[in-house]
Scaffold this motif. Structure first.
Motif, PDB file in Angstrom:
ATOM      1  N   PHE A 163       1.738   0.370   0.908  1.00  0.00           N
ATOM      2  CA  PHE A 163       2.119  -0.900   0.281  1.00  0.00           C
ATOM      3  C   PHE A 163       0.937  -1.483  -0.468  1.00  0.00           C
ATOM      4  CE2 PHE A 163       4.964  -0.497   3.870  1.00  0.00           C
ATOM      5  CZ  PHE A 163       6.167  -1.005   3.408  1.00  0.00           C
ATOM      6  N   VAL A 200       4.608  -8.220  -1.973  1.00  0.00           N
ATOM      7  CA  VAL A 200       4.456  -6.936  -1.306  1.00  0.00           C
ATOM      8  C   VAL A 200       5.301  -5.900  -2.031  1.00  0.00           C
ATOM      9  CG1 VAL A 200       4.769  -5.687   0.868  1.00  0.00           C
ATOM     10  CG2 VAL A 200       4.102  -8.104   0.908  1.00  0.00           C
ATOM     11  N   LEU A 260       6.269  -1.646  -2.184  1.00  0.00           N
ATOM     12  CA  LEU A 260       6.192  -0.313  -1.597  1.00  0.00           C
ATOM     13  C   LEU A 260       5.743   0.641  -2.692  1.00  0.00           C
ATOM     14  CD1 LEU A 260       6.770   1.594   0.800  1.00  0.00           C
ATOM     15  CD2 LEU A 260       9.130   1.742  -0.029  1.00  0.00           C
ATOM     16  N   ALA A 275      10.447   0.053   5.837  1.00  0.00           N
ATOM     17  CA  ALA A 275       9.853  -0.733   4.747  1.00  0.00           C
ATOM     18  C   ALA A 275      10.081  -2.220   4.975  1.00  0.00           C
ATOM     19  CB  ALA A 275      10.416  -0.298   3.403  1.00  0.00           C
ATOM     20  N   THR A 332       7.112  -4.812   5.632  1.00  0.00           N
ATOM     21  CA  THR A 332       6.995  -5.930   4.682  1.00  0.00           C
ATOM     22  C   THR A 332       6.968  -7.257   5.440  1.00  0.00           C
ATOM     23  OG1 THR A 332       8.086  -4.677   2.931  1.00  0.00           O
ATOM     24  CG2 THR A 332       8.092  -7.072   2.709  1.00  0.00           C
TER      25      THR A 332
END
Length: 113
Positions: A58, A70, A72, A93, A97
């Motif tokens: 990230f 944020v 990915l 994810a 996050t």
């Protein structure tokens, strides 16, 4: 009006390394490093616990002293690039996050002057 954001990346990396484990309940591991290309960003790499051998990268960018964006960047499974649209990856994810946002909130005293 938000004040100009002043970040000491190395101090921030150290603070993230110290505080992020308290938000991780699943036993995975992580690394945090300064983003050399952006003084307002950190790169965070998670190794998920479990047999799936997922790792997720990230970028955490400070929008201002209180908010982070944020994104990915990459997902691998057992060292190979993998489809990030699978349910398992999406769940990881979302969890990571959320942990990044929670850690950023906990560290806002460092970023808010």
């Amino acid at each position: 009006m938000d004040q100009q954001l002043q970040l000491d990346q190395q101090r921030l990396v150290s603070a993230w390394e110290e505080h992020l484990p308290s938000f991780m309940k699943d036993g995975g591991s992580f690394t945090v490093q300064a983003d050399e290309g952006d003084p307002k960003s950190l790169l965070i790499h998670f190794n998920a616990a479990g047999r799936q051998h997922y790792s997720l990268d990230f970028r955490c960018t400070y929008v201002d002293s209180r908010e982070v964006a944020v994104s990915l960047i990459d997902v691998e499974q057992a060292g190979q690039h993998t489809d990030e649209r699978t349910d398992a990856v999406q769940q990881l994810a979302q969890r990571y996050t959320r942990q990044i946002h929670e850690c950023a909130q906990a560290l806002k005293k460092l970023t808010h002057s």
